[in-house]
Every structure is written in structure tokens, then in C-alpha cells.
Design a protein around this motif. Structure first.
Motif, mmCIF file in Angstrom:
data_model
loop_
_atom_site.group_PDB
_atom_site.id
_atom_site.type_symbol
_atom_site.label_atom_id
_atom_site.label_comp_id
_atom_site.label_asym_id
_atom_site.label_seq_id
_atom_site.Cartn_x
_atom_site.Cartn_y
_atom_site.Cartn_z
ATOM 1 N N GLY A 75 3.927 -3.932 -31.215
ATOM 2 C CA GLY A 75 3.965 -4.950 -30.191
ATOM 3 C C GLY A 75 2.786 -5.893 -30.275
ATOM 4 N N ASN A 76 2.810 -6.888 -29.416
ATOM 5 C CA ASN A 76 1.704 -7.844 -29.317
ATOM 6 C C ASN A 76 0.711 -7.345 -28.275
ATOM 7 O OD1 ASN A 76 2.738 -9.724 -31.224
ATOM 8 N ND2 ASN A 76 4.212 -10.388 -29.699
ATOM 9 N N THR A 77 -0.138 -6.447 -28.725
ATOM 10 C CA THR A 77 -1.071 -5.805 -27.802
ATOM 11 C C THR A 77 -2.408 -6.531 -27.786
ATOM 12 O OG1 THR A 77 -1.824 -4.300 -29.521
ATOM 13 C CG2 THR A 77 0.023 -3.576 -28.177
ATOM 14 N N GLY A 78 -3.122 -6.410 -26.693
ATOM 15 C CA GLY A 78 -4.435 -7.024 -26.563
ATOM 16 C C GLY A 78 -5.524 -5.969 -26.606
ATOM 17 N N TRP A 79 -6.608 -6.267 -25.942
ATOM 18 C CA TRP A 79 -7.717 -5.303 -25.888
ATOM 19 C C TRP A 79 -7.427 -4.230 -24.853
ATOM 20 C CZ3 TRP A 79 -11.185 -5.488 -29.610
ATOM 21 C CH2 TRP A 79 -11.396 -6.713 -30.265
ATOM 22 N N GLY A 80 -7.959 -3.054 -25.089
ATOM 23 C CA GLY A 80 -7.799 -1.963 -24.138
ATOM 24 C C GLY A 80 -6.535 -1.163 -24.389
ATOM 25 N N VAL A 81 -6.380 -0.110 -23.592
ATOM 26 C CA VAL A 81 -5.208 0.757 -23.731
ATOM 27 C C VAL A 81 -3.952 -0.037 -23.394
ATOM 28 C CG1 VAL A 81 -4.059 2.824 -22.878
ATOM 29 C CG2 VAL A 81 -6.546 2.811 -23.187
ATOM 30 N N PRO A 82 -3.004 -0.116 -24.320
ATOM 31 C CA PRO A 82 -1.799 -0.898 -24.058
ATOM 32 C C PRO A 82 -0.823 -0.157 -23.155
ATOM 33 C CG PRO A 82 -1.666 0.091 -26.214
ATOM 34 C CD PRO A 82 -3.024 0.438 -25.670
ATOM 35 N N ALA A 83 -0.002 -0.925 -22.464
ATOM 36 C CA ALA A 83 1.073 -0.360 -21.656
ATOM 37 C C ALA A 83 2.318 -0.183 -22.514
ATOM 38 C CB ALA A 83 1.381 -1.268 -20.469
ATOM 39 N N ARG A 84 3.188 0.681 -22.070
ATOM 40 C CA ARG A 84 4.430 0.890 -22.808
ATOM 41 C C ARG A 84 5.200 -0.422 -22.929
ATOM 42 N NH1 ARG A 84 9.158 5.217 -21.039
ATOM 43 N NH2 ARG A 84 10.772 4.424 -22.428
ATOM 44 N N SER A 85 5.141 -1.263 -21.912
ATOM 45 C CA SER A 85 5.870 -2.526 -21.911
ATOM 46 C C SER A 85 5.321 -3.546 -22.904
ATOM 47 C CB SER A 85 5.868 -3.128 -20.506
ATOM 48 O OG SER A 85 4.540 -3.337 -20.070
ATOM 49 N N ASP A 86 4.146 -3.290 -23.462
ATOM 50 C CA ASP A 86 3.575 -4.200 -24.466
ATOM 51 C C ASP A 86 4.268 -4.067 -25.814
ATOM 52 O OD1 ASP A 86 0.204 -3.662 -23.220
ATOM 53 O OD2 ASP A 86 1.657 -5.224 -22.719
ATOM 54 N N PHE A 87 5.037 -2.999 -25.977
ATOM 55 C CA PHE A 87 5.659 -2.726 -27.269
ATOM 56 C C PHE A 87 7.144 -3.076 -27.229
ATOM 57 C CE2 PHE A 87 2.124 -0.673 -29.278
ATOM 58 C CZ PHE A 87 1.386 -0.160 -28.232
ATOM 59 N N GLY A 88 7.554 -3.919 -28.182
ATOM 60 C CA GLY A 88 8.941 -4.360 -28.196
ATOM 61 C C GLY A 88 9.800 -3.681 -29.240
ATOM 62 N N SER A 89 9.180 -3.006 -30.189
ATOM 63 C CA SER A 89 9.935 -2.335 -31.253
ATOM 64 C C SER A 89 9.559 -0.854 -31.266
ATOM 65 C CB SER A 89 9.620 -2.947 -32.614
ATOM 66 O OG SER A 89 9.986 -4.310 -32.650
ATOM 67 N N TRP A 90 10.579 -0.021 -31.392
ATOM 68 C CA TRP A 90 10.383 1.424 -31.354
ATOM 69 C C TRP A 90 11.134 2.115 -32.488
ATOM 70 C CZ3 TRP A 90 7.400 3.859 -27.570
ATOM 71 C CH2 TRP A 90 6.960 3.032 -26.538
ATOM 72 N N GLY A 91 10.542 3.196 -32.982
ATOM 73 C CA GLY A 91 11.245 4.022 -33.937
ATOM 74 C C GLY A 91 12.162 5.004 -33.235
ATOM 75 N N GLN A 92 12.848 5.817 -34.022
ATOM 76 C CA GLN A 92 13.803 6.782 -33.480
ATOM 77 C C GLN A 92 13.134 8.069 -33.028
ATOM 78 O OE1 GLN A 92 17.185 6.223 -32.936
ATOM 79 N NE2 GLN A 92 16.412 4.161 -33.318
ATOM 80 N N GLY A 93 11.921 8.297 -33.456
ATOM 81 C CA GLY A 93 11.197 9.487 -33.032
ATOM 82 C C GLY A 93 11.255 10.610 -34.049
ATOM 83 N N THR A 94 10.234 11.449 -34.019
ATOM 84 C CA THR A 94 10.185 12.630 -34.870
ATOM 85 C C THR A 94 9.694 13.804 -34.019
ATOM 86 O OG1 THR A 94 9.339 13.536 -36.962
ATOM 87 C CG2 THR A 94 7.826 12.155 -35.718
ATOM 88 N N GLN A 95 10.334 14.945 -34.186
ATOM 89 C CA GLN A 95 10.032 16.108 -33.351
ATOM 90 C C GLN A 95 8.808 16.844 -33.877
ATOM 91 O OE1 GLN A 95 11.725 17.440 -30.481
ATOM 92 N NE2 GLN A 95 9.903 18.738 -30.419
ATOM 93 N N VAL A 96 7.898 17.147 -32.965
ATOM 94 C CA VAL A 96 6.742 17.999 -33.262
ATOM 95 C C VAL A 96 6.816 19.196 -32.336
ATOM 96 C CG1 VAL A 96 4.236 18.207 -33.161
ATOM 97 C CG2 VAL A 96 5.282 16.110 -34.071
ATOM 98 N N THR A 97 6.826 20.380 -32.922
ATOM 99 C CA THR A 97 6.871 21.613 -32.143
ATOM 100 C C THR A 97 5.684 22.486 -32.523
ATOM 101 O OG1 THR A 97 9.292 21.533 -32.068
ATOM 102 C CG2 THR A 97 8.228 23.630 -31.517
ATOM 103 N N VAL A 98 4.905 22.859 -31.519
ATOM 104 C CA VAL A 98 3.719 23.684 -31.738
ATOM 105 C C VAL A 98 3.968 25.044 -31.088
ATOM 106 C CG1 VAL A 98 1.231 23.876 -31.502
ATOM 107 C CG2 VAL A 98 2.303 21.610 -31.690
ATOM 108 N N SER A 99 3.965 26.075 -31.902
ATOM 109 C CA SER A 99 4.215 27.411 -31.374
ATOM 110 C C SER A 99 2.904 28.103 -31.034
ATOM 111 C CB SER A 99 4.987 28.236 -32.401
ATOM 112 O OG SER A 99 4.214 28.404 -33.576
ATOM 113 N N SER A 100 2.952 28.952 -30.033
ATOM 114 C CA SER A 100 1.736 29.650 -29.591
ATOM 115 C C SER A 100 1.551 30.960 -30.326
ATOM 116 C CB SER A 100 1.804 29.904 -28.083
ATOM 117 O OG SER A 100 2.962 30.644 -27.767
#
Length: 124
Positions: free
Chosen positions: A99-124
Motif C-alpha cells: 500500500g501507499n503507507t506513510g510514516w509510523g505504524v500503518p493502518a490496515r486500511s492503508d493497504f490496497g493489495s493483499w495476498g491469499q495468506g499462508t498458514q503458520v502453526t506453532v505447536s507447544s
């Protein structure tokens, strides 16, 4: 817009490490701020880390500071998320965003393009 494809997710034991990659299409990758978000089971999507266009500034959620590192290689149109000292609470689907982000922590709404996601599973 830019197309994003994540990879590198999987199953890991607590204390282990994973490196996520996000490959972007197009020739304008270097003009985008990039971010990683995650969505734990049954919860809202949350901010994890972000990096500005040049890679000179990075931002992290408090829960991952000191354990995760975001980086980018503009020559390869790729952004990475190195995750160390993983905990079971890091289990989530991880999404890459541009996205077109500025300075500082960006908001979710600052991002216009998203990937499909990848699963991360951490077992205890």
C-alpha cells in the motif's frame, strides 16, 4: 494494484523459526510500503510488521518485537518476515500486503493489495 503471493508457512515447534516470503508482480514494487498481518483462529486480522518503500524504516507490533524481522529486496520484488522464538500464540494465517503507507505504524486500511495468506502453526 500489485499481485502478492506468500510462501514459507508451515508447522514448527515452539522456539523454532520460519521465514515467510512474499513475491510481488509488476515493476512498481519499490513504490509500495509493505506489511505483514496475521489472523489467529477465531480472531480479527492484526498488524504484525511493516516496512517503508526504501526499507529504511520498519515497524512492529509489540507482541513480536525482538523476535520478528521484516525486510525487503526491491531487486527481487520480495518482502520477507523472519520469525524466531515462535510461540503457540503466533499460530495464524499470515498475510502480505502492499500500500501507499506513510510514516509510523500503518493502518490496515492503508493497504490496497493483499495476498491469499499462508498458514503458520506453532505447536507447544
Amino acid at each position: 494494484q500489485v499481485q502478492l503471493v506468500e510462501s514459507g508457512g508451515g508447522l514448527v515447534q515452539a522456539g523454532g523459526s520460519l521465514r515467510l516470503s512474499c513475491a510481488a508482480s509488476g515493476r512498481t514494487f519499490s513504490t509500495y510500503g509493505m506489511g505483514w498481518f496475521r489472523q489467529p483462529p477465531g480472531k480479527e486480522r492484526e498488524f504484525v510488521a511493516a516496512i517503508r518503500r526504501s526499507g529504511g524504516s520498519t515497524y512492529y507490533a509489540e507482541s513480536v518485537k525482538g523476535r520478528f524481522t521484516i525486510s525487503r529486496d526491491n531487486a527481487k520484488n520480495t518482502v520477507y518476515l523472519q520469525m524466531n522464538s515462535l510461540k503457540p500464540e503466533d499460530t495464524a494465517v499470515y498475510y502480505c500486503a502492499a500500500g501507499n503507507t506513510g510514516w509510523g505504524v500503518p493502518a490496515r486500511s492503508d493497504f490496497g493489495s493483499w495476498g491469499q495468506g499462508t498458514q503458520v502453526t506453532v505447536s507447544s
